[in-house]
Each structure stands twice: as structure tokens, then as C-alpha cells.
Design a protein around this motif. Structure first.
Motif, PDB file in Angstrom:
ATOM      1  N   VAL A 295      39.774  34.989  42.188  1.00  0.00           N
ATOM      2  CA  VAL A 295      40.060  34.484  40.846  1.00  0.00           C
ATOM      3  C   VAL A 295      41.134  33.419  40.866  1.00  0.00           C
ATOM      4  O   VAL A 295      41.924  33.325  41.807  1.00  0.00           O
ATOM      5  N   VAL A 296      41.139  32.632  39.823  1.00  0.00           N
ATOM      6  CA  VAL A 296      42.281  31.781  39.563  1.00  0.00           C
ATOM      7  C   VAL A 296      42.959  32.373  38.334  1.00  0.00           C
ATOM      8  O   VAL A 296      42.319  32.722  37.355  1.00  0.00           O
ATOM      9  N   LYS A 297      44.261  32.535  38.468  1.00  0.00           N
ATOM     10  CA  LYS A 297      45.023  33.277  37.489  1.00  0.00           C
ATOM     11  C   LYS A 297      45.965  32.341  36.749  1.00  0.00           C
ATOM     12  O   LYS A 297      46.632  31.512  37.356  1.00  0.00           O
ATOM     13  N   GLN A 298      46.010  32.501  35.441  1.00  0.00           N
ATOM     14  CA  GLN A 298      46.932  31.695  34.656  1.00  0.00           C
ATOM     15  C   GLN A 298      48.267  32.431  34.528  1.00  0.00           C
ATOM     16  O   GLN A 298      48.289  33.645  34.467  1.00  0.00           O
ATOM     17  N   PRO A 299      49.347  31.686  34.421  1.00  0.00           N
ATOM     18  CA  PRO A 299      50.652  32.321  34.207  1.00  0.00           C
ATOM     19  C   PRO A 299      50.794  32.719  32.744  1.00  0.00           C
ATOM     20  O   PRO A 299      51.569  32.121  32.006  1.00  0.00           O
ATOM     21  N   ALA A 300      50.060  33.743  32.359  1.00  0.00           N
ATOM     22  CA  ALA A 300      49.942  34.107  30.952  1.00  0.00           C
ATOM     23  C   ALA A 300      51.290  34.449  30.334  1.00  0.00           C
ATOM     24  O   ALA A 300      51.642  33.929  29.261  1.00  0.00           O
ATOM     25  N   PHE A 301      52.033  35.301  30.999  1.00  0.00           N
ATOM     26  CA  PHE A 301      53.328  35.726  30.467  1.00  0.00           C
ATOM     27  C   PHE A 301      54.241  34.528  30.226  1.00  0.00           C
ATOM     28  O   PHE A 301      54.805  34.374  29.143  1.00  0.00           O
ATOM     29  N   GLU A 302      54.314  33.658  31.206  1.00  0.00           N
ATOM     30  CA  GLU A 302      55.174  32.482  31.079  1.00  0.00           C
ATOM     31  C   GLU A 302      54.667  31.550  29.978  1.00  0.00           C
ATOM     32  O   GLU A 302      55.451  30.940  29.255  1.00  0.00           O
ATOM     33  N   MET A 303      53.365  31.450  29.871  1.00  0.00           N
ATOM     34  CA  MET A 303      52.813  30.599  28.813  1.00  0.00           C
ATOM     35  C   MET A 303      53.229  31.132  27.444  1.00  0.00           C
ATOM     36  O   MET A 303      53.612  30.368  26.551  1.00  0.00           O
ATOM     37  N   GLU A 332      47.090  29.874  39.919  1.00  0.00           N
ATOM     38  CA  GLU A 332      47.150  30.312  41.297  1.00  0.00           C
ATOM     39  C   GLU A 332      45.814  30.937  41.696  1.00  0.00           C
ATOM     40  O   GLU A 332      45.239  31.710  40.918  1.00  0.00           O
ATOM     41  N   VAL A 333      45.354  30.603  42.874  1.00  0.00           N
ATOM     42  CA  VAL A 333      44.073  31.143  43.333  1.00  0.00           C
ATOM     43  C   VAL A 333      44.312  32.356  44.226  1.00  0.00           C
ATOM     44  O   VAL A 333      45.202  32.326  45.084  1.00  0.00           O
ATOM     45  N   PHE A 334      43.554  33.409  43.989  1.00  0.00           N
ATOM     46  CA  PHE A 334      43.611  34.591  44.852  1.00  0.00           C
ATOM     47  C   PHE A 334      42.252  34.786  45.500  1.00  0.00           C
ATOM     48  O   PHE A 334      41.276  35.060  44.812  1.00  0.00           O
ATOM     49  N   GLU A 335      42.209  34.635  46.796  1.00  0.00           N
ATOM     50  CA  GLU A 335      40.922  34.694  47.491  1.00  0.00           C
ATOM     51  C   GLU A 335      40.594  36.129  47.872  1.00  0.00           C
ATOM     52  O   GLU A 335      41.422  36.839  48.424  1.00  0.00           O
ATOM     53  N   ARG A 336      39.363  36.524  47.586  1.00  0.00           N
ATOM     54  CA  ARG A 336      38.923  37.874  47.962  1.00  0.00           C
ATOM     55  C   ARG A 336      37.481  37.828  48.445  1.00  0.00           C
ATOM     56  O   ARG A 336      36.920  36.745  48.651  1.00  0.00           O
ATOM     57  N   GLU A 337      36.874  38.983  48.571  1.00  0.00           N
ATOM     58  CA  GLU A 337      35.541  39.023  49.228  1.00  0.00           C
ATOM     59  C   GLU A 337      34.425  38.340  48.456  1.00  0.00           C
ATOM     60  O   GLU A 337      33.434  37.921  49.038  1.00  0.00           O
ATOM     61  N   SER A 338      34.563  38.261  47.137  1.00  0.00           N
ATOM     62  CA  SER A 338      33.433  37.746  46.358  1.00  0.00           C
ATOM     63  C   SER A 338      33.115  36.295  46.705  1.00  0.00           C
ATOM     64  O   SER A 338      32.080  35.768  46.301  1.00  0.00           O
ATOM     65  N   SER A 339      34.022  35.655  47.445  1.00  0.00           N
ATOM     66  CA  SER A 339      33.746  34.286  47.863  1.00  0.00           C
ATOM     67  C   SER A 339      33.975  34.146  49.362  1.00  0.00           C
ATOM     68  O   SER A 339      34.439  33.114  49.838  1.00  0.00           O
ATOM     69  N   ALA A 340      33.672  35.217  50.081  1.00  0.00           N
ATOM     70  CA  ALA A 340      33.846  35.191  51.535  1.00  0.00           C
ATOM     71  C   ALA A 340      32.993  34.081  52.148  1.00  0.00           C
ATOM     72  O   ALA A 340      31.998  33.654  51.564  1.00  0.00           O
ATOM     73  N   LYS A 341      33.406  33.641  53.329  1.00  0.00           N
ATOM     74  CA  LYS A 341      32.695  32.552  54.018  1.00  0.00           C
ATOM     75  C   LYS A 341      31.196  32.804  54.042  1.00  0.00           C
ATOM     76  O   LYS A 341      30.734  33.902  54.331  1.00  0.00           O
TER      77      LYS A 341
END
Lengths: 347, 347
Positions: A295-303, A332-341
Motif C-alpha cells: 500500500v501507499v499510506k497517507q500521513p492522515a494524522f498529520e494532515m 509512503e509505500v509499504f511493499e508486501r506480498e500482494s505485489s511480489a516479483k
DNA sequence: ATCGTTGTCGGCATCGTTTGCGTAAAAAAA
DNA sequence: TTTTTTTACGCAAACGATGCCGACAACGAT
């Protein structure tokens, strides 16, 4: 029933005038020390609290702000509201929350209701249906403080706080490309929303920079922003039925991303082997999913914090404000399995 | 700046008195048809809205209610707030939200701030730290309307709305037993919370009814209600380090359940093969997890609705209310892989 | 003795709205 | 024509708190 003590009661009990009591309570220099003591102790004893409504009437402000969002049961917004509340609380403001449930009409009703003098300012993230802004423009023209965040509009010149949706979309699309996916579809909310436009642009730019042709058929809009499951289901099915089936999906919204995975699971489509998945989401739960979601995550709290600070600055400004800021926070991007190579077998 | 039109402005512009304008606007019979028309049209044209603050002062009520919860970024509460908002909105009430973040002190400050006449009533779910209730008792004794929901207390006699925590815990524990698990641990919030007590009782009852001895060591409290990850981590580690390791965990809270899975994943403990997992949760995402979580779900939305209806009934009651209801709504179990039938290999 | 000053406090208006009461003019009844 | 009723509106108080202005005492200075 419940009848709290007033300044009048104190005055009567002590044989003073209300003005004297008022001044004693706020420590005015022109009240003698003994009278002050008398009043303060009496007030303390009977737990006197000034009536905020009377104060509001006098000061022509309510010390409360309203936030208008589509849905609080959405991680992005509940996190943003946490940020809003933290700042508001410290500055002595109440926060009133109202939800549009992605409905334009509901949004109008809420805004009019709130703005008619029960709040000092508005924090707004537009509903998916909203593409007219007269209700905001009228208020804003009259000098009513409004700050937009997340889903904003160019039609109104005021402070705005957004995530860098373009860059976020660019980064996550590029991540998919780097992982070996070439046929990347894009599932997004209503086309006119600022976030949709910017994310689409970021997506296109990443494709362009990597010499991947943009394909119109690969972009699907869910006009209700993920509220209606069928919409996502139809969109994904039609993507999977394309003769040139996409090998990855980039989804542009919190609910969208999650329900996209739900649909794929439902259809027994393997993620990421058949179709990879990545998208915007602020849910802390995505890492626990099957598969863990990139996912790409927005800085929601800071916003939320930033938007509230700007709003309070507007509210408390002595003179009309004409210079407005647009603040862009990074994702910020968090890489996980759903987009594995991508595995080579499926070329 | 922003100066909305008042009834005085209309009176002046039309050469009438404020009383006449006021009565014309509310259609009093003692105003002539033509004057009425004149006033109403003028008001419409200049978009007159009565000042809610002035009305509040006069009517001694604000038409707003406050909800005090620990955290809105929690599926149960955001769903409950949706229910609250839906009823409040229809009855013409604003909803003000405040969060205790599970802190007793913060809860007190919020409640005092809100109750000192800026809201007409309170909807409360207690913080995990709270085990004293003077701040509520004082208000309640003065006749201030309060309704408790979810996390309640017996110390204050007022309307209450809860889920059937006992039965929910009983059912899900029984489900684990039926699936072949015999050594069921229980991870729960602060021990004094009503929900903790009831869920623990339900858990014990299910064990008893199935002739499984209750083991003290199998019950772990996370006193911060899931707010602090380390707390869950420590609790689970100590469970797994027992010489007689549990084969299943029943967790008693939204955040607890999810972070329990997170910890188990982190520790590479296979769910359900090594340890099964089931618990209270209202997250719609649990079915997407790895593995899909078996949960018992509270009717959060309905609980919010019911609590709000009761609160508004309290607020609008002419006479002091002395008969209070406790409404118990049923929970529902959703079975998924995290509690799949125990494989015989591991006896 | 008169004046100005200082220290303390009360009167009153104000914020926007509603409402009980009073009253002028117009209409109806005498 | 006179009296009563009706119609249609205005005045003022009230909700709780604040703040300007003025009052009045005691005091020192002239």
C-alpha cells in the motif's frame, strides 16, 4: 432538573452585582482582595462554570469547528480526525463531526446546518458525488473559514492540505513495474475528485517514464468511492474479462483497495500470481491480509493536524486572510506480498 | 467579516419590530397575511437562519449530545458512532465526539468540559483505566442525562446498552471447543471493565459446560485495551512459554484480536495449526486475513442507535426519569479458518 | 473648605431570540 | 354615536456573561 449555578446566583447570595462577580472571577484589578476571595471561594464551593453558550452569544463565536467527511468508519478519516481532535482540543475547540456518506445532498444539508453559526469553521473533505461548490463558495465569500483536506477543489481559494497523490501513485505504479508487471490496471473513485485526477496522473506518468503505453480500458471508476461492493465487483470482472487481461491492479482508495482484494478472493483469483494488487490504504490491518497488501499510506494524522492548525489560524485572524497555502505532505509505500516479483513462468 | 443576517436586521429593513418578525417567521396567527409574506420573502432572499446559540441560551439547551469513547479509530466505535449520528441527525441533534484514549484523566477532563452546559446529554463508553465514577455520579445526581453503552458500570443507575457479551463469549468458546480445542486461553482488556467481566464469565461457563477445567494461567489482561502492542506481545509470549501451551486463544477486544494475530504471525506461529484464534471484532477486514479470523461481532450500529434514542428520551422527558432500562443486543459468530477443526495429528 | 484622585463597586446595554402583555386602530355590536 | 371586540402590532423582559460608564467614599493636595 439540572440547573447549574450562574453568576447571578453568586451575586444574589453574596449581595453583590453581577458585574462585580464577573470581574472578581476573572481577577480584575478593580476588585478588592477580600471581595475577590469571597467570590472565588463561593464559586469554587458551588462548582461554578461559565455558561459557554452565553459566552458564545456575546463573543459571537462558539469555539467549535466541524469536520465534514464522507465516512468515519474509514481508516484514513478516523486517523485524520484523531489529528484534528488533538490540535483542536489543545486550542480549546470542540470538534463536531458530520458524514456525507458520499452524498452531495447530505453534504449540503450538513454544511448549511453547521455553518449557520453553530461552528466557527469547517474542515472539509468532499464527497464523491460533489462536483458543485456553491454551498462552500457562498460561505467562503462571506469570510467564513474553511479548510479543505484530502479531497479538495480548485474552485475555492482557501487553505488546503493534501497528500502528494501524484507522487504516491507514481511510486507505487513504478514499484509494480519494477516488480515485473507491465499491464497495470487502475481502479479509482469518481473521476472528478481531486485525488482521482492526481493519482491517475501519477499512474500515467510512471507508465510513460517506463515506456509502457497507457490503455484507456485499464482505468475503471467506482463513482461511489468504494461504498457499493457491486461497483467494484463489476469493475474488476470487466477488467478480468478483457482479452488483454491486466496482470496488476493499482487501486486509488482505502475501501477500494480492500474490497478489491475481497473480490479477487471471491473470484478465486490468485494474488499476486494471476493479478498483483497495490493501492492507497491507511488500514493498519493490510499487513495481516492474505496476501499482505502493498500500500501507499497517507500521513492522515498529520494532515488532520495541519488542516486544523490552518483553520484555527483563519478563525483567529484579525483581518480577512487573502493569502492561502496549499500544503502537500508525502506518502509512503509499504511493499508486501500482494505485489511480489512477477514469476517468469507467466510471461 | 462573516456577519449573518439577524431578526433585527429584518425588522429594521422592513420597519417592523423584532417580535413581529419573529412571529411572522414562525407563522403566528396574529400577524397579517401580507406582513407575513413580506417578512418571509425578505428572510428567504437574504437567507436568514435563526442563531442557534441565541436559541440555546433562551431554551437552555444546545440540541447537541456528546459521545465519549476511547478511540474512534476502532471499528466497533466508528460503527457505533455511525448509529449514533444517524439517530441524532434525524432528531435535530449535533454530535460532538471526544476520545479518552483509554485515559482516566482525559476522560474526566472531557466529560467536565462537555457537561458544563455545552451539550444536553452524554453517551459514554468507559475508558480502560476508569474504575471511579464520581465525575459521572455528580452529573447524574443533578439530573444530567447520561447513557452508557458497551463498557458500562453498575455504580450508576441510568439507561445502558450492551451486547450480550456473556453469550457471545460463551458461543465462541463453545465453537472453539466443538472444533476440537481444549486448552483455550483468554486474552482480554482491563479486568474491571464490564465487558471483560462478562466475557470472562461466558468463557468460563462454556468451559464448565464442557467439563474443561478452568486454568488461571490461561487468562491474560492487557490493561490498555490493545493500545500498546508490547502488552499483547508479552501476554502471548508468556502464554506460548507455558509448559502446558494453549492450543487456542479467545481474545476479548477489537484491537486485541487483530494484534493477537499480528503477534502470532510475527512469531511465525501457525494459525490455527499451532494455535487457533477467535475473538471479538467488528472489523470488516478480518475475513481477508491470513488466516480469515473467526470473530464474534457486536451489533455496533444498532447499539449506537438504541443508546441515542434512550438518551434523547431522557433529554426530552418532562419529568425526572427514575425507571431505567438495560438493553442487551445479541452478538453473532462468524466462523473462519483461524478456528478450523483441529487436526488429529496434534493430539 | 474645595478639588482632584484613587479604589471599589453597581447600573445598564449588549449579543439574538422568544413571549407575555399592552395598546392602537379598525371592525363589529350596541 | 358609543361601546365592545377583534386585528395587528410594539414594548420589554428574559436567557448568562461582559464591559463601558458612572457613582461614591476616602484620601491627600491645594
Amino acid at each position: 432538573m439540572y440547573e447549574p449555578i450562574t453568576i447571578k446566583d453568586i451575586a444574589k447570595a453574596l449581595g453583590l452585582s453581577t458585574s462585580t462577580v464577573s470581574r472578581a472571577l476573572r481577577g480584575s484589578y478593580e476588585i478588592s482582595a477580600e471581595t475577590k476571595k469571597l467570590v472565588v471561594e463561593y464559586a469554587e464551593q458551588f462548582n461554578y462554570r461559565p455558561n459557554p453558550i452565553a459566552l458564545s452569544l456575546k463573543e459571537r463565536r462558539s469555539r467549535s469547528i466541524a469536520v465534514v467527511v464522507c465516512e468515519i468508519a474509514n481508516n484514513y478519516f478516523s486517523q485524520a480526525i484523531n489529528g484534528i481532535e488533538s490540535v483542536a482540543y489543545n486550542r480549546g475547540y470542540h470538534v463536531i463531526i458530520s458524514q456525507s456518506h458520499e452524498s452531495y445532498e447530505r453534504e449540503i444539508v450538513n454544511v448549511e446546518h453547521l455553518a449557520s453559526r453553530s461552528v466557527d469553521g469547517l474542515l472539509v473533505s468532499l464527497s464523491a458525488e460533489t462536483n458543485q461548490f456553491d454551498h462552500y463558495k457562498n460561505l467562503h465569500d462571506k469570510g467564513f473559514p474553511i479548510v479543505f483536506f484530502d479531497r479538495i477543489t480548485d474552485e475555492i481559494e482557501t487553505h488546503k492540505v493534501v497528500a502528494d497523490n501524484y507522487q504516491g501513485a507514481y511510486n507505487i505504479t513504478k514499484h509494480l513495474i519494477n516488480a515485473g508487471y507491465k499491464k497495470i490496471a487502475h481502479l479509482t473513485s469518481a473521476a472528478h475528485l481531486s485525488i482521482s485526477v492526481e493519482r491517475l496522473e501519477g499512474y500515467k506518468a510512471a507508465l510513460r517514464d517506463n515506456k509502457i503505453p497507457f490503455n484507456d480500458l485499464y482505468v475503471k471508476n467506482c463513482n461511489h468511492g468504494g461504498m457499493i461492493y457491486n461497483e467494484q465487483e463489476d469493475a474488476i470482472k470487466s477488467l478480468l474479462n478483457l482479452k488483454d487481461k491486466p496482470d496488476a491492479i493499482f487501486s486509488g482508495g482505502d475501501k477500494l483497495t480492500v474490497s478489491c482484494l475481497a473480490v479477487l478472493n471471491e473470484l478465486k483469483v490468485k494474488v499476486p500470481d494471476e493479478v498483483a494488487l497495490a493501492g492507497f490504504s491507511n488500514s493498519p490491518l493490510v499487513e495481516l491480509m492474505k496476501p499482505g497488501l502493498t500500500v501507499v499510506k497517507q500521513p492522515a494524522f498529520e494532515m488532520g493536524q495541519t488542516a486544523t492548525e490552518l483553520l484555527i489560524k483563519l478563525i483567529e485572524s484579525k483581518r480577512p486572510v487573502t493569502e492561502f497555502e496549499k500544503i502537500v505532505l508525502q506518502t509512503e509505500v509499504f511493499e508486501r506480498e500482494s505485489s511480489a516479483k512477477k514469476k517468469p513462468n507467466k510471461k
